[in-house]
Design a protein around this motif. Structure first.
Motif, PDB file in Angstrom:
ATOM      1  N   TRP A  75     -17.943  -9.150 -43.419  1.00 25.57           N
ATOM      2  CA  TRP A  75     -16.708  -8.937 -42.675  1.00 25.57           C
ATOM      3  C   TRP A  75     -16.500 -10.075 -41.673  1.00 25.57           C
ATOM      4  O   TRP A  75     -17.430 -10.479 -40.980  1.00 25.57           O
ATOM      5  CB  TRP A  75     -16.768  -7.588 -41.945  1.00 25.57           C
ATOM      6  CG  TRP A  75     -15.560  -7.314 -41.108  1.00 25.57           C
ATOM      7  CD1 TRP A  75     -15.518  -7.248 -39.747  1.00 25.57           C
ATOM      8  CD2 TRP A  75     -14.231  -7.080 -41.563  1.00 25.57           C
ATOM      9  NE1 TRP A  75     -14.239  -6.982 -39.328  1.00 25.57           N
ATOM     10  CE2 TRP A  75     -13.422  -6.877 -40.436  1.00 25.57           C
ATOM     11  CE3 TRP A  75     -13.640  -7.031 -42.823  1.00 25.57           C
ATOM     12  CZ2 TRP A  75     -12.053  -6.620 -40.518  1.00 25.57           C
ATOM     13  CZ3 TRP A  75     -12.274  -6.774 -42.909  1.00 25.57           C
ATOM     14  CH2 TRP A  75     -11.511  -6.571 -41.769  1.00 25.57           C
ATOM     15  N   GLY A  76     -15.299 -10.612 -41.651  1.00 21.70           N
ATOM     16  CA  GLY A  76     -14.956 -11.679 -40.714  1.00 21.70           C
ATOM     17  C   GLY A  76     -15.180 -13.078 -41.256  1.00 21.70           C
ATOM     18  O   GLY A  76     -14.840 -14.049 -40.584  1.00 21.70           O
ATOM     19  N   SER A  77     -15.732 -13.213 -42.462  1.00 20.74           N
ATOM     20  CA  SER A  77     -16.017 -14.551 -42.991  1.00 20.74           C
ATOM     21  C   SER A  77     -15.159 -14.928 -44.202  1.00 20.74           C
ATOM     22  O   SER A  77     -15.302 -16.018 -44.739  1.00 20.74           O
ATOM     23  CB  SER A  77     -17.500 -14.668 -43.353  1.00 20.74           C
ATOM     24  OG  SER A  77     -17.820 -13.824 -44.444  1.00 20.74           O
ATOM     25  N   VAL A 103     -10.706  -2.595 -47.473  1.00 18.06           N
ATOM     26  CA  VAL A 103     -10.967  -3.918 -48.055  1.00 18.06           C
ATOM     27  C   VAL A 103      -9.775  -4.854 -47.822  1.00 18.06           C
ATOM     28  O   VAL A 103      -8.626  -4.415 -47.760  1.00 18.06           O
ATOM     29  CB  VAL A 103     -11.272  -3.812 -49.573  1.00 18.06           C
ATOM     30  CG1 VAL A 103     -10.058  -3.291 -50.340  1.00 18.06           C
ATOM     31  CG2 VAL A 103     -11.766  -5.129 -50.151  1.00 18.06           C
ATOM     32  N   GLN A 104     -10.095  -6.133 -47.652  1.00 15.26           N
ATOM     33  CA  GLN A 104      -9.113  -7.219 -47.641  1.00 15.26           C
ATOM     34  C   GLN A 104      -9.618  -8.254 -48.624  1.00 15.26           C
ATOM     35  O   GLN A 104     -10.832  -8.462 -48.726  1.00 15.26           O
ATOM     36  CB  GLN A 104      -9.015  -7.858 -46.260  1.00 15.26           C
ATOM     37  CG  GLN A 104      -8.525  -6.944 -45.187  1.00 15.26           C
ATOM     38  CD  GLN A 104      -8.479  -7.628 -43.824  1.00 15.26           C
ATOM     39  OE1 GLN A 104      -9.011  -8.718 -43.626  1.00 15.26           O
ATOM     40  NE2 GLN A 104      -7.842  -6.970 -42.873  1.00 15.26           N
ATOM     41  N   TRP A 105      -8.707  -8.910 -49.351  1.00 17.05           N
ATOM     42  CA  TRP A 105      -9.184  -9.944 -50.253  1.00 17.05           C
ATOM     43  C   TRP A 105      -8.161 -11.048 -50.442  1.00 17.05           C
ATOM     44  O   TRP A 105      -6.981 -10.884 -50.181  1.00 17.05           O
ATOM     45  CB  TRP A 105      -9.616  -9.385 -51.601  1.00 17.05           C
ATOM     46  CG  TRP A 105      -8.522  -8.911 -52.522  1.00 17.05           C
ATOM     47  CD1 TRP A 105      -7.817  -9.669 -53.422  1.00 17.05           C
ATOM     48  CD2 TRP A 105      -8.047  -7.580 -52.665  1.00 17.05           C
ATOM     49  NE1 TRP A 105      -6.935  -8.883 -54.097  1.00 17.05           N
ATOM     50  CE2 TRP A 105      -7.053  -7.592 -53.652  1.00 17.05           C
ATOM     51  CE3 TRP A 105      -8.356  -6.366 -52.058  1.00 17.05           C
ATOM     52  CZ2 TRP A 105      -6.367  -6.450 -54.062  1.00 17.05           C
ATOM     53  CZ3 TRP A 105      -7.675  -5.228 -52.451  1.00 17.05           C
ATOM     54  CH2 TRP A 105      -6.706  -5.283 -53.438  1.00 17.05           C
ATOM     55  N   THR A 106      -8.678 -12.186 -50.887  1.00 14.37           N
ATOM     56  CA  THR A 106      -7.876 -13.331 -51.281  1.00 14.37           C
ATOM     57  C   THR A 106      -8.180 -13.603 -52.737  1.00 14.37           C
ATOM     58  O   THR A 106      -9.348 -13.648 -53.138  1.00 14.37           O
ATOM     59  CB  THR A 106      -8.217 -14.569 -50.426  1.00 14.37           C
ATOM     60  OG1 THR A 106      -7.950 -14.270 -49.054  1.00 14.37           O
ATOM     61  CG2 THR A 106      -7.421 -15.786 -50.858  1.00 14.37           C
ATOM     62  N   THR A 107      -7.125 -13.759 -53.530  1.00 17.59           N
ATOM     63  CA  THR A 107      -7.292 -14.105 -54.941  1.00 17.59           C
ATOM     64  C   THR A 107      -7.146 -15.612 -55.084  1.00 17.59           C
ATOM     65  O   THR A 107      -6.195 -16.206 -54.561  1.00 17.59           O
ATOM     66  CB  THR A 107      -6.265 -13.368 -55.812  1.00 17.59           C
ATOM     67  OG1 THR A 107      -6.459 -11.958 -55.642  1.00 17.59           O
ATOM     68  CG2 THR A 107      -6.436 -13.726 -57.292  1.00 17.59           C
ATOM     69  N   HIS A 121     -15.173  -6.177 -46.464  1.00 21.85           N
ATOM     70  CA  HIS A 121     -15.005  -4.766 -46.129  1.00 21.85           C
ATOM     71  C   HIS A 121     -15.302  -4.574 -44.648  1.00 21.85           C
ATOM     72  O   HIS A 121     -16.394  -4.918 -44.194  1.00 21.85           O
ATOM     73  CB  HIS A 121     -15.962  -3.902 -46.961  1.00 21.85           C
ATOM     74  CG  HIS A 121     -15.733  -4.055 -48.433  1.00 21.85           C
ATOM     75  ND1 HIS A 121     -14.839  -3.291 -49.117  1.00 21.85           N
ATOM     76  CD2 HIS A 121     -16.282  -4.907 -49.330  1.00 21.85           C
ATOM     77  CE1 HIS A 121     -14.843  -3.646 -50.397  1.00 21.85           C
ATOM     78  NE2 HIS A 121     -15.693  -4.635 -50.544  1.00 21.85           N
ATOM     79  N   PRO A 122     -14.333  -4.011 -43.886  1.00 23.38           N
ATOM     80  CA  PRO A 122     -14.591  -3.806 -42.454  1.00 23.38           C
ATOM     81  C   PRO A 122     -15.651  -2.734 -42.244  1.00 23.38           C
ATOM     82  O   PRO A 122     -15.854  -1.867 -43.105  1.00 23.38           O
ATOM     83  CB  PRO A 122     -13.243  -3.334 -41.915  1.00 23.38           C
ATOM     84  CG  PRO A 122     -12.554  -2.737 -43.078  1.00 23.38           C
ATOM     85  CD  PRO A 122     -13.028  -3.512 -44.282  1.00 23.38           C
ATOM     86  N   PRO A 123     -16.338  -2.772 -41.113  1.00 25.34           N
ATOM     87  CA  PRO A 123     -17.265  -1.693 -40.797  1.00 25.34           C
ATOM     88  C   PRO A 123     -16.514  -0.356 -40.830  1.00 25.34           C
ATOM     89  O   PRO A 123     -15.314  -0.301 -40.540  1.00 25.34           O
ATOM     90  CB  PRO A 123     -17.737  -2.026 -39.377  1.00 25.34           C
ATOM     91  CG  PRO A 123     -17.476  -3.489 -39.225  1.00 25.34           C
ATOM     92  CD  PRO A 123     -16.279  -3.802 -40.081  1.00 25.34           C
TER      93      PRO A 123
END
Length: 129
Positions: A75-77, A103-107, A121-123
């Protein structure tokens, strides 16, 4: 009762240029390419790593990519890792940042157009905040 223990042996990708594409993924994973004939094997790096096998294209690439890799970073990277991978030759495609609280993502796409995602994935205590 029988227990089954299935693990991922390797991810196989066809490539126009197996050596070039293996080199790109070696830069990402830190693996040392092992060429054999016109194919290249990348061994897993570390106990949580995965192997990859690149071999020449045998048929035209389908219009729609039915599967892709989801790679997870702490998370954060994510943004720093995305910038590193773009510097190695990946192509930015899109971000999914607000649709899901877990979740956050970049394709991205590799140099031959294969899609893959960099997810974080955030805590648990920050999900949905």
């Amino acid at each position: 009762m029988t227990t089954h223990q299935i693990t991922l042996g390797a991810i196989n990708l066809e490539a126009q240029d197996p050596s070039m594409l293996a080199g790109f993924w070696a830069d990402i994973t830190g693996a040392m390419p092992s060429p054999g004939g016109n194919s290249v094997y990348l061994p897993p790096v570390g106990p949580g790593g995965f192997a990859m096998f690149f071999h020449p294209v045998t048929a035209p690439r389908p219009e729609h990519q039915a599967s892709h890799l989801d790679l997870t970073v702490p998370w954060g990277s994510r943004q720093v890792e995305v910038e590193r991978l773009i510097g190695l030759g990946a192509v930015y495609r899109w971000d999914v940042l607000d649709e899901y609280p877990h979740v956050q993502w970049t394709t991205l796409a590799d140099p031959e157009g294969n899609l893959f995602c960099i997810a974080e994935h955030p805590p648990v205590d920050q999900q949905g905040a």
